[in-house]
Structures are given as C-alpha cells and as structure tokens.
Design an enzyme around this catalytic site. Structure first.
Site, short mmCIF file in Angstrom:
data_model
loop_
_atom_site.label_atom_id
_atom_site.label_comp_id
_atom_site.label_asym_id
_atom_site.label_seq_id
_atom_site.Cartn_x
_atom_site.Cartn_y
_atom_site.Cartn_z
N ASP A 45 -11.29 4.79 -0.11
CA ASP A 45 -10.42 5.05 1.04
C ASP A 45 -10.34 6.56 1.32
OD1 ASP A 45 -8.84 5.69 -1.14
OD2 ASP A 45 -7.12 4.48 -0.54
N SER A 46 -11.05 7.35 0.50
CA SER A 46 -11.24 8.77 0.81
C SER A 46 -11.94 8.91 2.16
CB SER A 46 -12.08 9.45 -0.28
OG SER A 46 -13.27 8.72 -0.53
N ASP A 84 -12.27 0.02 -2.05
CA ASP A 84 -10.85 0.27 -2.25
C ASP A 84 -9.98 -0.68 -1.41
OD1 ASP A 84 -10.41 2.29 -4.11
OD2 ASP A 84 -10.73 3.89 -2.64
N LYS A 112 -11.01 -1.99 -5.95
CA LYS A 112 -10.22 -1.03 -6.74
C LYS A 112 -8.83 -0.95 -6.14
CE LYS A 112 -11.16 3.63 -6.62
NZ LYS A 112 -9.95 4.22 -6.02
N GLU A 114 -4.74 0.96 -6.90
CA GLU A 114 -4.06 2.04 -7.62
C GLU A 114 -2.76 1.53 -8.22
OE1 GLU A 114 -3.56 5.39 -4.99
OE2 GLU A 114 -5.70 5.45 -4.49
N GLU A 181 -8.00 9.61 -12.70
CA GLU A 181 -8.17 10.79 -11.83
C GLU A 181 -7.20 11.89 -12.27
OE1 GLU A 181 -8.23 10.10 -7.59
OE2 GLU A 181 -8.19 12.25 -7.16
O1 KIV Z 1 -11.24 6.92 -2.49
C1 KIV Z 1 -11.93 7.53 -3.31
O2 KIV Z 1 -12.97 8.13 -3.01
C2 KIV Z 1 -11.49 7.50 -4.70
C3 KIV Z 1 -12.12 8.49 -5.63
C4 KIV Z 1 -11.46 9.80 -5.48
C5 KIV Z 1 -12.09 8.02 -7.02
O3 KIV Z 1 -10.63 6.76 -5.06
#
Ligand code: KIV
Length: 264
Positions: A45-46, A84, A112, A114, A181
């Site tokens: 989600d970056s 994510d 993934k 959090e 992280e």
């Molecule tokens: O969204 C992302 O790119 C991440 C990385 C920073 C691990 O979660």
C-alpha cells in the site's frame, strides 16, 4: 526461476538461505524484479505514496490494491505475490475475509496486514479459509497517527517484550510470514531466532531471514530525505535490472543491510 511458494521460503529459512522481497505495482516492474531473482513481490500500500503522491498509505483502497495486484500478476515470472490489505479493510473478521478474497481473486498468493496480537483471530480465520497471511509488526504505517510519526519501535524493554510476545501469538494463530519494520537489530534477531516461519525485515538489521524495500526507494527516485535503512542500488549499477540484481545478491550474501542501515 521456478515458482516460489511458502514451502520454498520455509526451506530457505531452514537452510539459512536469505531471500529478497521488493515492491512492484505494475506488470513491467513485476517482470523485471522477478526475472532478476526477487523471490517475493510485495504489492504494497506504499503505492499510495510512491504512485499516487499521497503523504501516507491511508487513502489506499481495496480497489486500488486489486487493480495493481492484477497488473503485477500479468508480468510476474514465478515470484510469490503478497498484497497489502489497506487501511480499515480488515477491522473485523468478516471484512478481512471479504477483502482478502478480492485480492486473492486478483492474483495474490497471500495477503499482508498490520497489527499485533489483536489480529490473531483474523489471522487464524483467514488461514483456515485458505489465505496465507504475513503480519507486519514494529512500525506499522497505517497506524502512523497513533504512533505519532514514522519512528523506530521496540526500543524500550516493555515494548520489545510486547513485540516478542505478539510475534509468538501471531505465529501460533497461523501467520505464515512475519515482517518487522524499523525494529532494533537485536530484537529483530531474537524474533527471527524464535520463529519457525520466515521473518522479513526493513530497517530491522541483517539477521532476519529476508529483506524488503520499496522499489522506488532502492532505485533512488523517491523524493526527499531517504530513511536510514534505504540503500540506493542505482549507485554503482549501470541499469535498473543491474540495480535489482545487486540488491538480490546483497540480501543473499548478507552485505545488505550494513550497520549504517540498521538501528542498534
Ligand atoms: O507497503 C509497503 O511497501 C510495505 C513495506 C514498507 C514493507 O509495507
């Protein structure tokens, strides 16, 4: 590269062979990074920050994630694809199941999310229903407003013990991968040693089983000050492909991250 699956990654951990993970958000880069030897592509989600120009990951939606996951699937050459679950898309078990299904239908091999031990029930239910889960601990960017900024986590003893216990509980709940992280090196090492599942680090020192970076960061094209843990692999490389290959080799031989990329 033959297709990477969770079993491959578990064997890598058992054999002490480090593996590389990198973000990608489209077919062209998915092709490039997987052909260069990256074992896991993270559709992170970056993308909210590096593609959409947002100042955090919070505006990213499940629709955005499914769109980019689908694109990555088209270019991927055998890497495992992790997507994510974005902010507020897994605030209860039913919502998590519905949104994870959306990402898996788009081509993700796992999701993934959090959070700490509060996510145990969600992790357990997703796993039971056939969705492998990576749990992101330490600095969790979706909680930036609770954490008060993008800061190293687990420096104090109570917080470190809590993270160790979170990792244990989540692994027991079925987490297939843990991602740390911005965690001090010694704490990340202890979590890695205590886990049977692979542990991926970003700003977590050299002792985790794998490393991940945001593609734009390691290519040196993210504007602004680069975080301490980022290395610009374009420096000393003559092409993007070479930069990614150098990243993969540096992760495998343990030369990245060096002490200057880690938090003691
Ligand atoms: O969204 C992302 O790119 C991440 C990385 C920073 C691990 O979660």
């Amino acid at each position: 590269m033959s297709s990477v699956n969770l079993q491959t990654l578990i064997e890598h951990k058992r054999n002490g062979r480090k593996f590389a993970m990198l973000t990608a958000y489209d077919a062209s880069f998915a092709n490039l990074v997987s052909s260069a030897g990256v074992e896991v592509i993270l559709v992170g989600d970056s993308l909210g920050m590096v593609l959409q120009g947002e100042s955090s990951t919070l505006p990213v939606t499940v629709e955005h994630m499914a769109y980019h996951t689908q694109s990555v699937t088209k270019g991927n050459q055998g890497a495992l694809i992790m997507s994510d679950l974005p902010f507020m898309s897994y605030s209860n078990v039913d919502q998590a199941l519905e949104n994870a299904a959306e990402l898996m239908r788009a081509g993700a091999h796992m999701v993934k999310l959090e959070g700490g031990r509060a996510m145990a029930e969600t992790v357990s239910k997703l796993t039971e229903m056939g969705v492998p889960v990576c749990v992101h601990l330490g600095l969790t960017p979706q909680s930036v407003n609770v954490l008060g900024g993008y800061k190293v986590q687990g420096r104090e003893q109570t917080a470190a013990l809590q993270m160790l216990e979170d990792a244990r509980i989540l692994e027991e709940a079925g987490a297939a991968i843990l991602l740390l992280e911005c965690v001090p090196t010694l704490l990340a090492e202890e979590i890695t040693e205590n886990s049977k599942v692979p542990v991926v680090g970003i700003g977590a020192g050299p002792h985790t089983d794998a490393q991940v970076l945001v593609l734009h960061d390691m290519l040196g094209i993210t504007p602004g000050k680069k975080p301490k843990f980022v290395k610009d692999f374009m420096q000393g490389s003559s092409s993007v492909v070479e930069a990614v290959e150098n990243y993969v080799s540096a992760v495998r031989d343990g030369s990245y991250p060096a002490p200057e990329h880690s938090f003691e």
